[in-house]
Design an enzyme around this catalytic site. Structure first.
Site, PDB file in Angstrom:
ATOM      1  N   ASP A  75       0.764  -1.101  -0.002  1.00  0.00           N
ATOM      2  CA  ASP A  75      -0.102  -0.120   0.055  1.00  0.00           C
ATOM      3  C   ASP A  75       0.886   1.189  -0.054  1.00  0.00           C
ATOM      4  OD1 ASP A  75       0.970   0.261   2.573  1.00  0.00           O
ATOM      5  OD2 ASP A  75      -1.036  -0.323   3.569  1.00  0.00           O
TER       6      ASP A  75
ATOM      7  N   ASP B  67      -8.260  -7.102   1.862  1.00  0.00           N
ATOM      8  CA  ASP B  67      -7.136  -7.193   2.930  1.00  0.00           C
ATOM      9  C   ASP B  67      -7.572  -6.545   4.097  1.00  0.00           C
ATOM     10  OD1 ASP B  67      -5.284  -4.590   3.628  1.00  0.00           O
ATOM     11  OD2 ASP B  67      -6.456  -4.308   1.832  1.00  0.00           O
TER      12      ASP B  67
ATOM     13  N   CYS C 122     -13.314 -27.421   9.986  1.00  0.00           N
ATOM     14  CA  CYS C 122     -12.218 -27.096   9.553  1.00  0.00           C
ATOM     15  C   CYS C 122     -11.019 -28.177   9.338  1.00  0.00           C
ATOM     16  CB  CYS C 122     -11.764 -26.071  10.320  1.00  0.00           C
ATOM     17  SG  CYS C 122     -10.251 -25.232   9.898  1.00  0.00           S
TER      18      CYS C 122
ATOM     19  N   CYS D 146      -7.520 -27.493   8.893  1.00  0.00           N
ATOM     20  CA  CYS D 146      -6.501 -26.975   9.171  1.00  0.00           C
ATOM     21  C   CYS D 146      -5.750 -27.732  10.247  1.00  0.00           C
ATOM     22  CB  CYS D 146      -6.630 -25.538   9.716  1.00  0.00           C
ATOM     23  SG  CYS D 146      -6.795 -25.260  11.474  1.00  0.00           S
TER      24      CYS D 146
ATOM     25  N   CYS E 150      -6.857 -27.281  14.020  1.00  0.00           N
ATOM     26  CA  CYS E 150      -8.356 -28.031  14.387  1.00  0.00           C
ATOM     27  C   CYS E 150      -8.034 -29.453  14.156  1.00  0.00           C
ATOM     28  CB  CYS E 150      -9.368 -27.649  13.381  1.00  0.00           C
ATOM     29  SG  CYS E 150      -9.913 -25.815  13.632  1.00  0.00           S
TER      30      CYS E 150
ATOM     31  N   HIS F 147      -4.710 -20.767  12.252  1.00  0.00           N
ATOM     32  CA  HIS F 147      -6.326 -21.051  12.091  1.00  0.00           C
ATOM     33  C   HIS F 147      -7.200 -20.087  11.460  1.00  0.00           C
ATOM     34  CE1 HIS F 147     -10.352 -22.488  12.545  1.00  0.00           C
ATOM     35  NE2 HIS F 147     -10.559 -21.298  12.850  1.00  0.00           N
TER      36      HIS F 147
END
Length: 382
Positions: free
Chosen positions: A97, A270, A308, A310, A313, A339
C-alpha cells in the site's frame, strides 16, 4: 512513466445469479486466482506466521506497508538486499500500500498539503514528507508486484465539502503517481475515494478511471462507518467499475463483508482482522466467532472447528488453545493466527467454487444462515 500492464487480468467466469466473478491476475511472481484475501504483513512479516506457514494455509499474495518499511529498515536497504521478496523469503506475489492511510491516521502528527504529507515518525518523532512521487519511489525499490497510488483517506465523519476537496487532491496525486511510475512489469492501482457519498464516489471513480491504471481500489471504507453504509458504497460503485480490471476493496475483513463484496463483484481484499483477532483470542469458525478466552472452553477437548481441515483443528483442543492464551504463551498467537488465516483463505476458495458452479447467491444465503453472530443474523433477516 509507463503504461498499463496489458493482459494481466482476465475474468474467467461470471456467476449467472449475481455480480460475483472468477478471475485470474498474472504477476511476475505467479498467477492469482480471484476473488482472494491478502494477509497483511505490515513489517515484511505476517505476525506469528513464517513464509512456510503462509504457503501451508494457501496464501496466494500478501500485503506489506510502505510507511512502516520506509521508516524501518528503509526501502534502500531492502533494495540493496535484493528486494522485498528475497528480504522476507516470500516467493509469491506482494502488494504494497502507499502509506497514505498510515500517515493520515497519525492525526495531529501530520499536516496535509498539495505537495504531500509532512508527518512525525511514530518511532522516534523525526519529521518526514511523503509525497506521491516518494511513495512510488519507495514501492519501486521494495519491488512489489502490485503498488498503490498515494491518496488521502478522509474519516467516515468528514463533511461533504471536505470529502469533495479531498477526492480532487487524490485525483491530482494519482496523476503524479502514474507520471512517476517507471518500473516495468509492476502494476499500479488507482484508489477511489468519496466517503459515504455515492455521487462523490461516482465522480472519483470516473476521474481515476480516466487517468488509467492496472486495477482499481475502493479506499476509505472500514473507517468507522456502519455496515449498511459500507455495503451501500459497494452496491453503488460495482456497476460503474471497469469490467476488465481487478477490483480491490482496501481494509475490509469481516467474513460477512467479504461475502457481500464478492456478491457485488469485487475481487481483492486485505485486513488485519484475522491476525489481530487471533492474537486477542477471537477465532473464526464455520459457526461464527469463538472467544477462546471464555471459561466455557476450559475443559473442552473437542476441536476448535470440527468442520475445519487446518492443522490446528486436526491437532489441538479448545481447552489447549485456551490454556496457551491464558498462560501468555507465544504458541497461542501462532496457532490462532494459523487457524484464522486458513479459515479466511478457505472461505475464499469455497467462494470461488460457488461462483464457478453458478451458485453464489445460494452460498451467500447459507453462509448467513450458518453464523451465530448477532450482526450477521441481522443481515440474514434483512
Amino acid at each position: 512513466m509507463r503504461g498499463r500492464v496489458s493482459g494481466t487480468f482476465s475474468v474467467i467466469h461470471r456467476d449467472a445469479s449475481c455480480g460475483a466473478r472468477l478471475g485470474s491476475l498474472k504477476t511476475p511472481h505467479g498467477d492469482i486466482e480471484t476473488p482472494i484475501f491478502m494477509p497483511v504483513g505490515t513489517n515484511a512479516t505476517v505476525k506469528a506466521m513464517t513464509p512456510e506457514d503462509l504457503r501451508a494455509v494457501h496464501a496466494q499474495i500478501i500485503l506489506a506497508n510502505t510507511y512502516h518499511l520506509y521508516l524501518r529498515p528503509g526501502h534502500r536497504l531492502v533494495e540493496t538486499l535484493g528486494g522485498l521478496h528475497r528480504f522476507m523469503n516470500w516467493s509469491g506475489p506482494i502488494l504494497t500500500d502507499s502509506g497514505g492511510f498510515q500517515v493520515f491516521s497519525l492525526g495531529e502528527l501530520r499536516k496535509i498539503s498539495e505537495e504531500g504529507v509532512k508527518f512525525q515518525s511514530h518511532l522516534d518523532g523525526s519529521y518526514h514528507v511523503l509525497t506521491p512521487e516518494l511513495s512510488i519511489k519507495i514501492q519501486e525499490a521494495l519491488g512489489a508486484d502490485i503498488i498503490m497510488c498515494f491518496d488521502e483517506c478522509p474519516a467516515a465523519t468528514a463533511d461533504y465539502d471536505y470529502v469533495s476537496r479531498s477526492l480532487e487532491m487524490t485525483t491530482r496525486w494519482a496523476k503524479r503517481c502514474k507520471e512517476a511510475h517507471s518500473r516495468e512489469g509492476q502494476q499500479l492501482f488507482g484508489i477511489i475515494q468519496g466517503g459515504m457519498h455515492h455521487d462523490l464516489r461516482a465522480r472519483s471513480l470516473n476521474e481515476i478511471c480516466a487517468v488509467g491504471f492496472d486495477g482499481y481500489a475502493l479506499g476509505g471504507l472500514s473507517v468507522g462507518e456502519e455496515k449498511e453504509q459500507m455495503y451501500g458504497v459497494m452496491e453503488s460503485c460495482a456497476p460503474l467499475m471497469p469490467q476488465d480490471a481487478p477490483r480491490y476493496i482496501m481494509g475490509i475483513g469481516a467474513p460477512e463483508d467479504l461475502v457481500e463484496a464478492v456478491w457485488h463483484g469485487f475481487d481483492m481484499f486485505d485486513c488485519v482482522m484475522p491476525t489481530r483477532n487471533a492474537r486477542n483470542g477471537m477465532l473464526f469458525t464455520s459457526q461464527g466467532r469463538i472467544n477462546i478466552k471464555a471459561k466455557a472452553y476450559e475443559e473442552d477437548g473437542g476441536p476448535l472447528d470440527p468442520a475445519c481441515g487446518c492443522h490446528v483443528c486436526r491437532t489441538y483442543s479448545r481447552a489447549y488453545l485456551r490454556h496457551l492464551y491464558r498462560a501468555g504463551e507465544i504458541l497461542a498467537s501462532q496457532l490462532n493466527t494459523y487457524h484464522n488465516l486458513y479459515y479466511y483463505l478457505d472461505l475464499m476458495r469455497r467462494m470461488r467454487g460457488a461462483i464457478r458452479e453458478n451458485r453464489f447467491t445460494e452460498f451467500r444465503r447459507d453462509f448467513y444462515g450458518s453464523q451465530t453472530d448477532n450482526h450477521v443474523q441481522k443481515k440474514e433477516e434483512s
